[in-house]
Design an enzyme around this catalytic site. Structure first.
Site, PDB file in Angstrom:
ATOM      1  CB  CYS A  68      31.100  40.016  42.971  1.00  0.00           C
ATOM      2  SG  CYS A  68      31.300  40.443  44.722  1.00  0.00           S
ATOM      3  CG  HIS A 107      30.713  44.299  43.407  1.00  0.00           C
ATOM      4  ND1 HIS A 107      30.192  43.066  43.064  1.00  0.00           N
ATOM      5  CD2 HIS A 107      30.998  44.913  42.232  1.00  0.00           C
ATOM      6  CE1 HIS A 107      30.148  42.954  41.746  1.00  0.00           C
ATOM      7  NE2 HIS A 107      30.651  44.056  41.222  1.00  0.00           N
ATOM      8  CG  ASP A 122      31.465  43.817  37.956  1.00  0.00           C
ATOM      9  OD1 ASP A 122      31.422  42.598  38.234  1.00  0.00           O
ATOM     10  OD2 ASP A 122      30.800  44.677  38.569  1.00  0.00           O
TER      11      ASP A 122
END
Length: 290
Positions: A68, A107, A122
């Site tokens: 991420c 994250h 995302d």
């Protein structure tokens, strides 16, 4: 760094002159269909860095994936280059074994503002918890996507992303009780606040995640890529192809083990990945489900 090269990497050839929702949806979708979520650098002697140019070179020029802090940092640069108004946020991933959220902002995600409305972008959570399109930042609203129904729920300034999926059908009975199978139809994914975060906020966490023996990522080799009908994943030696809504209310999970001498072939043929250094598959402790 060149935006057109990024578009070529993800196979995006649509109009990019308008910073609108439709364009964001298309670029977001193409990213998750083209760039794997993977942590293989940790297991083949490479150091994962938060340097943007290094991330760009790895993903765009060298046709790799990333986790991420790489993918969503790169996507933040894309948002900026395309003229979107955005901010980077930190989120805390839910641990199903401990039944709690991580104490760390492990994250990285992005919040995008379009025509007065906010959306969560995302492009790098992976497997069945990966969103295809940005989610509108509205509390309690069901937002159906291919993987299931996502919703964002806010309570006292803390937002939680959750997803309701479908029952799994696993033809290979050897994997019926695999720890990789998600047994819960509704699952919390991560929590976050709307506090803006700079890249420096993630530096210490990134170091911890790639070095600590307590980190999920040092205990498992993970590579997953979304497909038009589901996703495919290689976790340790277990390769899975998932078809969403194979039957009404049911997802098909086709799972098998891969021999050591077939791992590189699978990475190349299924994920278009060629590693410079050989990696060692790993699937030890840690909560990770498809």
């Amino acid at each position: 760094m060149n935006l057109e090269d990024y578009f070529e990497r993800i196979g995006f050839n649509g109009p990019s002159d308008k910073a609108d929702l439709e364009t964001l949806k298309n670029v977001h979708r193409q990213h998750v269909l083209s760039i794997p979520f993977e942590n293989l650098s940790i297991h083949c002697g490479e150091r994962i860095t938060m340097d943007l140019e290094s991330v760009y070179t790895k993903i765009v020029k060298n046709n790799r994936g990333g986790w991420c802090c790489e993918n969503n940092q790169l996507f933040a640069w894309v948002l900026k280059e395309m003229g979107y108004t955005y901010m980077t946020l930190g989120s805390r991933v839910f641990n199903g074994l401990k039944n709690e959220f991580s104490p760390l902002d492990s994250h990285l995600i992005n919040k995008v503002l379009i025509d007065g409305n906010s959306y969560i972008a995302d492009v790098s959570f992976g497997v069945s918890f990966q969103i295809r399109h940005p989610l509108e930042l509205v509390s309690g609203k069901d937002q159906p996507q291919l993987a299931g129904v996502f919703r964002l729920v806010e309570n006292s300034g803390v937002w939680v992303l959750e997803k309701t999926g479908r029952k799994p059908f696993i033809p290979n009975e050897r994997f019926a009780n695999s720890s990789l199978i998600n047994k819960s139809l509704t699952r919390q994914i991560y929590s976050f606040t709307l506090t803006p975060r700079g890249i420096d906020h993630f530096q210490e966490t990134t170091q911890f995640l790639q070095t600590s023996p307590e980190s999920l990522f040092t205990n498992k080799t993970i590579c997953s890529l979304q497909t038009p009908t589901g996703f495919k994943a290689l976790v340790g030696w277990t390769y899975s192809e998932v078809t969403y809504n194979y039957q009404d209310g049911v997802d098909l999970l086709d799972m098998k083990d891969i021999a050591d001498d077939e791992i590189e072939k699978v990475l190349k043929e299924e994920f278009s990945l060629t590693l410079k250094s050989k990696h060692t598959p790993k699937n030890m402790k840690g909560c990770y489900t498809l």
